[in-house]
Design a protein around this motif. Structure first.
Motif, PDB file in Angstrom:
ATOM      1  N   VAL A   1       0.868  -1.176   0.000  1.00  0.00           N
ATOM      2  CA  VAL A   1       0.000   0.000   0.000  1.00  0.00           C
ATOM      3  C   VAL A   1       0.902   1.222   0.000  1.00  0.00           C
ATOM      4  N   VAL A   2       0.701   2.101  -0.963  1.00  0.00           N
ATOM      5  CA  VAL A   2       1.537   3.285  -1.117  1.00  0.00           C
ATOM      6  C   VAL A   2       0.681   4.522  -0.912  1.00  0.00           C
ATOM      7  N   VAL A   3       1.155   5.440  -0.070  1.00  0.00           N
ATOM      8  CA  VAL A   3       0.434   6.681   0.193  1.00  0.00           C
ATOM      9  C   VAL A   3       1.248   7.839  -0.357  1.00  0.00           C
ATOM     10  N   ALA A   4       0.610   8.651  -1.193  1.00  0.00           N
ATOM     11  CA  ALA A   4       1.264   9.822  -1.780  1.00  0.00           C
ATOM     12  C   ALA A   4       0.457  11.065  -1.456  1.00  0.00           C
ATOM     13  N   ARG A   5       1.124  12.214  -1.507  1.00  0.00           N
ATOM     14  CA  ARG A   5       0.479  13.512  -1.282  1.00  0.00           C
ATOM     15  C   ARG A   5       0.731  14.387  -2.509  1.00  0.00           C
ATOM     16  N   PRO A   6      -0.033  14.182  -3.591  1.00  0.00           N
ATOM     17  CA  PRO A   6       0.248  14.922  -4.825  1.00  0.00           C
ATOM     18  C   PRO A   6      -0.023  16.416  -4.704  1.00  0.00           C
TER      19      PRO A   6
ATOM     20  N   PRO B   1      -1.871  -3.823   5.823  1.00  0.00           N
ATOM     21  CA  PRO B   1      -1.314  -2.484   5.646  1.00  0.00           C
ATOM     22  C   PRO B   1      -2.353  -1.453   5.217  1.00  0.00           C
ATOM     23  N   LEU B   2      -3.333  -1.859   4.407  1.00  0.00           N
ATOM     24  CA  LEU B   2      -4.375  -0.921   4.003  1.00  0.00           C
ATOM     25  C   LEU B   2      -5.163  -0.456   5.227  1.00  0.00           C
ATOM     26  N   ARG B   3      -5.594  -1.396   6.049  1.00  0.00           N
ATOM     27  CA  ARG B   3      -6.317  -1.021   7.267  1.00  0.00           C
ATOM     28  C   ARG B   3      -5.493  -0.071   8.132  1.00  0.00           C
ATOM     29  N   ASP B   4      -4.213  -0.373   8.297  1.00  0.00           N
ATOM     30  CA  ASP B   4      -3.361   0.431   9.174  1.00  0.00           C
ATOM     31  C   ASP B   4      -3.123   1.821   8.596  1.00  0.00           C
ATOM     32  N   GLU B   5      -2.932   1.909   7.271  1.00  0.00           N
ATOM     33  CA  GLU B   5      -2.734   3.225   6.646  1.00  0.00           C
ATOM     34  C   GLU B   5      -4.008   4.064   6.756  1.00  0.00           C
ATOM     35  N   LEU B   6      -5.157   3.444   6.578  1.00  0.00           N
ATOM     36  CA  LEU B   6      -6.418   4.181   6.708  1.00  0.00           C
ATOM     37  C   LEU B   6      -6.598   4.707   8.129  1.00  0.00           C
ATOM     38  N   ARG B   7      -6.227   3.918   9.110  1.00  0.00           N
ATOM     39  CA  ARG B   7      -6.319   4.375  10.497  1.00  0.00           C
ATOM     40  C   ARG B   7      -5.403   5.566  10.733  1.00  0.00           C
ATOM     41  N   ARG B   8      -4.204   5.538  10.137  1.00  0.00           N
ATOM     42  CA  ARG B   8      -3.284   6.679  10.291  1.00  0.00           C
ATOM     43  C   ARG B   8      -3.870   7.930   9.633  1.00  0.00           C
ATOM     44  N   LEU B   9      -4.437   7.765   8.463  1.00  0.00           N
ATOM     45  CA  LEU B   9      -5.018   8.916   7.768  1.00  0.00           C
ATOM     46  C   LEU B   9      -6.203   9.485   8.540  1.00  0.00           C
ATOM     47  N   HIS B  10      -6.975   8.629   9.162  1.00  0.00           N
ATOM     48  CA  HIS B  10      -8.116   9.073   9.973  1.00  0.00           C
ATOM     49  C   HIS B  10      -7.669  10.091  11.018  1.00  0.00           C
ATOM     50  N   ASP B  11      -6.473   9.896  11.580  1.00  0.00           N
ATOM     51  CA  ASP B  11      -5.975  10.759  12.639  1.00  0.00           C
ATOM     52  C   ASP B  11      -5.070  11.879  12.130  1.00  0.00           C
ATOM     53  N   ASP B  12      -4.844  11.933  10.831  1.00  0.00           N
ATOM     54  CA  ASP B  12      -3.942  12.933  10.249  1.00  0.00           C
ATOM     55  C   ASP B  12      -4.732  14.195   9.893  1.00  0.00           C
ATOM     56  N   THR B  13      -4.594  15.226  10.693  1.00  0.00           N
ATOM     57  CA  THR B  13      -5.387  16.439  10.480  1.00  0.00           C
ATOM     58  C   THR B  13      -4.924  17.252   9.282  1.00  0.00           C
ATOM     59  N   SER B  14      -3.777  16.896   8.700  1.00  0.00           N
ATOM     60  CA  SER B  14      -3.324  17.613   7.496  1.00  0.00           C
ATOM     61  C   SER B  14      -4.008  17.082   6.239  1.00  0.00           C
ATOM     62  N   VAL B  15      -4.735  15.962   6.353  1.00  0.00           N
ATOM     63  CA  VAL B  15      -5.400  15.351   5.200  1.00  0.00           C
ATOM     64  C   VAL B  15      -6.889  15.656   5.269  1.00  0.00           C
ATOM     65  N   ARG B  16      -7.417  16.267   4.208  1.00  0.00           N
ATOM     66  CA  ARG B  16      -8.820  16.661   4.169  1.00  0.00           C
ATOM     67  C   ARG B  16      -9.647  15.786   3.238  1.00  0.00           C
ATOM     68  N   ALA B  17      -8.986  15.040   2.360  1.00  0.00           N
ATOM     69  CA  ALA B  17      -9.681  14.134   1.441  1.00  0.00           C
ATOM     70  C   ALA B  17      -8.726  13.012   1.067  1.00  0.00           C
ATOM     71  N   VAL B  18      -9.301  11.834   0.792  1.00  0.00           N
ATOM     72  CA  VAL B  18      -8.509  10.651   0.466  1.00  0.00           C
ATOM     73  C   VAL B  18      -8.998  10.084  -0.866  1.00  0.00           C
ATOM     74  N   VAL B  19      -8.055   9.694  -1.717  1.00  0.00           N
ATOM     75  CA  VAL B  19      -8.365   9.005  -2.978  1.00  0.00           C
ATOM     76  C   VAL B  19      -7.824   7.587  -2.862  1.00  0.00           C
TER      77      VAL B  19
END
Length: 273
Positions: free
Chosen positions: A7-12, A37-55
């Motif tokens: 699972v790869v997470v990018a911030r374009p 890893p997908l579940r774990d990355e999603l949980r991290r994004l849930h708590d990441d206040t710098s992220v306002r939308a996910v693709v």
């Protein structure tokens, strides 16, 4: 030898995270070395206040082909000492957690369906808030084709709410492919775009959402999902009213929107008084 990330997470662009299922050699099938890893990355994004939308998208030519049928399913975590029935229960729990986590993210999630979304892949797409398909994409409720039920990972709950009960029954009981154009016509996806434009389209959509009030967006997402389970119009309207009052009274967003409109500029929502 280390295993490449699945699972790869990018911030374009600022405030938008792109999560890519990266198992293209198996059409991003749901082996546990991808699911966990997908579940774990999603949980991290849930708590990441710098992220306002996910693709959410897939690498290669597929979005997600559902259950892995190669025998290379990876290891279910935390099953030491358990018998096979208990391992099976833990495995289903991990898969369920991905769908529930997707739906529960603070941020709106946009499925960029670049290719086939089959079985569990269809469930992942349905758990997202918005779905956009590339022209070659198609959708299939595959369980019935494999001698099983077509109901898995919330599919029999989510699909009727997306396309209506009669279409959901027909799609699930026949196991046929639903091409992107038909998916658009029945409301399964909001748009169909050329493959080369898919990711840019979805990132731009995420940026548009990110420009609005954070509590306004989050409450809108929650209210839309809760409307699907509302017991009555009256009770749901009361919930809507409370959300509207919450943002109206605790922020100056409405005044900023009016002022910006008068001045011919884009509003800047600060979500505070």
């Amino acid at each position: 030898m280390t295993t490449a990330p699945r699972v790869v997470v990018a911030r374009p662009v600022p405030e938008v995270a792109v999560v890519t299922l990266d198992r293209p050699e198996r059409m991003n099938s749901l082996a546990f070395d991808l699911v966990v890893p997908l579940r774990d990355e999603l949980r991290r994004l849930h708590d990441d206040t710098s992220v306002r939308a996910v693709v959410l998208t897939g690498a290669g030519r597929g979005f997600c082909s559902g259950a892995d049928q190669s025998g290379e399913r990876g290891q279910v975590p935390h099953v030491e000492g358990l018998t096979q029935p208990s391992v099976a229960l833990r495995a289903m729990e991990v898969l369920d957690e991905v769908v529930i986590t997707l739906r529960g993210l603070h941020q709106p999630v946009i499925a960029a369906v670049n290719g086939p979304a089959i079985g569990g892949g269809l469930c992942l797409a349905l758990a997202c808030d918005i779905r956009v398909a590339a022209e070659p994409a198609y959708f299939r409720a595959a369980g019935i084709n494999n001698g099983l039920t077509a109901s898995e990972l919330g599919l029999s709950y989510l699909l009727p709410r997306a396309v209506g009960s009669s279409r959901a029954f027909e799609i699930m009981l026949t196991g046929r492919d639903v091409p992107a154009a038909e998916a658009s016509a029945i409301g399964l996806v909001s748009a169909v775009v050329p493959p080369a434009e898919l990711l840019d389209h979805c990132v731009a959509l995420g940026s548009r959402v990110a420009a609005f009030s954070r509590p306004g967006v989050e409450l809108t997402k929650r209210t839309l999902w809760s409307s699907l389970d509302a017991s009555s119009l009256t009770s749901h309207m009361q919930q809507e009213a409370l959300g509207q009052l919450y943002v109206r009274l605790l922020t100056a967003n409405f005044e900023e929107a009016v002022e910006a409109r008068h001045e011919g500029r884009a509003p800047v929502f600060r979500d505070r008084r």
